[in-house]
Write a protein that holds these residues in place. Structure first.
Motif, mmCIF file in Angstrom:
data_model
loop_
_atom_site.group_PDB
_atom_site.id
_atom_site.type_symbol
_atom_site.label_atom_id
_atom_site.label_comp_id
_atom_site.label_asym_id
_atom_site.label_seq_id
_atom_site.Cartn_x
_atom_site.Cartn_y
_atom_site.Cartn_z
ATOM 1 N N ASP A 152 2.043 4.195 -1.848
ATOM 2 C CA ASP A 152 2.176 2.787 -1.473
ATOM 3 C C ASP A 152 3.644 2.369 -1.456
ATOM 4 O O ASP A 152 4.082 1.630 -0.570
ATOM 5 C CB ASP A 152 1.378 1.909 -2.455
ATOM 6 N N HIS A 153 4.421 2.864 -2.434
ATOM 7 C CA HIS A 153 5.843 2.530 -2.500
ATOM 8 C C HIS A 153 6.559 3.042 -1.242
ATOM 9 O O HIS A 153 7.329 2.313 -0.617
ATOM 10 C CB HIS A 153 6.462 3.149 -3.759
ATOM 11 N N LEU A 170 5.249 3.775 1.725
ATOM 12 C CA LEU A 170 4.800 3.064 2.926
ATOM 13 C C LEU A 170 5.405 1.664 2.992
ATOM 14 O O LEU A 170 5.958 1.269 4.016
ATOM 15 C CB LEU A 170 3.272 2.968 2.952
ATOM 16 N N THR A 171 5.328 0.940 1.886
ATOM 17 C CA THR A 171 5.831 -0.446 1.900
ATOM 18 C C THR A 171 7.330 -0.478 2.170
ATOM 19 O O THR A 171 7.811 -1.313 2.938
ATOM 20 C CB THR A 171 5.524 -1.155 0.552
ATOM 21 N N HIS A 172 8.061 0.447 1.547
ATOM 22 C CA HIS A 172 9.513 0.467 1.753
ATOM 23 C C HIS A 172 9.837 0.800 3.210
ATOM 24 O O HIS A 172 10.635 0.102 3.839
ATOM 25 C CB HIS A 172 10.157 1.501 0.813
ATOM 26 N N GLU A 190 8.006 0.583 5.869
ATOM 27 C CA GLU A 190 7.541 -0.433 6.828
ATOM 28 C C GLU A 190 8.575 -1.557 6.977
ATOM 29 O O GLU A 190 8.600 -2.238 7.989
ATOM 30 C CB GLU A 190 6.225 -1.057 6.338
ATOM 31 N N ASN A 191 9.380 -1.723 5.935
ATOM 32 C CA ASN A 191 10.372 -2.788 5.964
ATOM 33 C C ASN A 191 11.750 -2.315 6.429
ATOM 34 O O ASN A 191 12.723 -3.044 6.313
ATOM 35 C CB ASN A 191 10.483 -3.426 4.579
#
Lengths: 115, 228
Positions: free
Chosen positions: B32-33, B35-37, B39-40
């Motif tokens: 999740d870390h 992907l979230t990073h 994606e931004n």
């Protein structure tokens, strides 16, 4: 701000305070929130954040929950009852420390602020 | 924020697989870390950002996170169990405790030894075995999405919480087996004095029922929030 030791010493307090303000947060969100609040002056590294979160979870200060978000599982952290107590204790402790530090660094100025 | 392409997601998975993470809790958090990073971050800097993350989440760091996670799960479950056990001696559960111990002790004076063993030991053990099966199925269904994401990973993905709870359901069964069968190996068939029959079966029942109930309550609580 480059002094990692200062950040490391207050990391638990930062996490507790953020979680008190927002009911639940995930790891990446915490790093970004700190960056945003301090305009990038304080950056919490993953190497410090996750061990701290897991330790706080083991100590019963935080509880976790998993949620399915955008095709992946996300782990959220939330304050427990003892986490809330610890937060107010840590905040008092930090306030007192900052005021004492002010007395040493600027003896002429009366510290009148509160975190 | 942008949507990652399937090639990018594949690169992220390949990169995470190399860390040898087996704990579902850590794997989901790291994934999740990433992907979230990413994606931004802008698309053209994807590879640099991925490399940067890989340098932060090294093999050693991930292994340490896993080890700490296991310790933290044990500590948390143990302290939950202590709290639940203590709660049996506080009102209103104390009434149940008194009633239960009283009923079992009374039944112990009425029933013959064999019936006592079957009723007092086997019933709580069957409950614990049933709980073990439920834990396994629940964990399996909760881990399904994560296992699907990392389906070609050679290492088996497991939940630390489920592993520890499963281990706890195993030991009363193993201990009972040992106590019932080990003396027979040495030819000891009637080594328990008759006057201890009731006391032993009643004590075993009380311990097993409390143990089973505590495990069930921990499972009930943890199943709301963990991979179990």
């Amino acid at each position: 701000m480059s002094n990692n030791n200062l950040i490391k010493g207050s990391l638990q307090t930062i996490i507790l305070k953020l979680l008190e303000e927002k009911d639940k947060m995930y790891g990446y969100e915490i790093t970004q929130k700190v960056k945003e609040l301090t305009s990038g002056e304080i950056k919490i590294t993953e190497g410090a954040l996750y061990p701290a979160l897991h330790k706080m979870e083991a100590d019963g200060l935080l509880t976790t929950e998993i949620e399915q978000v955008d095709n992946r599982v996300r782990k959220y952290y939330r304050l427990t009852k003892s986490g809330k107590k610890e937060m107010s204790f840590k905040m008092d402790e930090l306030n007192e420390f900052v005021q004492n530090l002010q007395k040493i660094l600027n003896p002429g100025i009366e510290p009148n602020f509160k975190l | 924020m942008r949507n990652l392409t399937s090639e990018e997601i594949q690169l992220i998975k390949t990169s995470i697989k190399q860390k040898g993470i087996t704990s579902a809790e850590i794997l989901s958090e790291v994934y999740d870390h990433y992907l979230t990073h990413l994606e931004n971050q802008p698309e053209d800097a994807f590879k640099e950002n991925l490399l940067e993350l890989d340098e932060k989440f090294t093999y050693g760091f991930c292994k340490k996170l896993e080890a700490d996670q296991k310790k933290s799960v044990r500590k948390e479950i143990n302290s939950m169990e202590k709290e639940i056990f203590k709660s049996y001696f506080t009102w209103p559960r104390f009434a149940f405790t008194l009633f239960f111990i009283g009923s079992i002790s009374y039944l112990g004076t009425l029933l013959p030894f064999k019936t006592q063993v079957i009723l007092f030991t086997m019933v709580p053990l069957v409950f614990i075995v049933g709980l073990n099966v439920v834990i396994m199925f629940r964990t399996r269904s909760k881990l399904k999405p994560l296992k699907k994401d990392f389906s070609d990973q050679s290492l088996k993905i497991t939940s630390s919480t489920s592993d520890y709870l499963n281990m706890q359901t195993h030991w009363p069964i193993t201990l009972t087996n040992v106590l019932l069968h080990l003396p027979r190996i040495f030819g000891l068939t009637d080594f328990i004095p008759e006057y201890l029959y009731s006391f032993l079966s009643v004590s075993a029942c009380i311990l097993l029922v409390f143990y089973g109930l505590i495990l069930f309550e921990v499972f009930k609580e943890k199943s709301k929030t963990a991979f179990v």
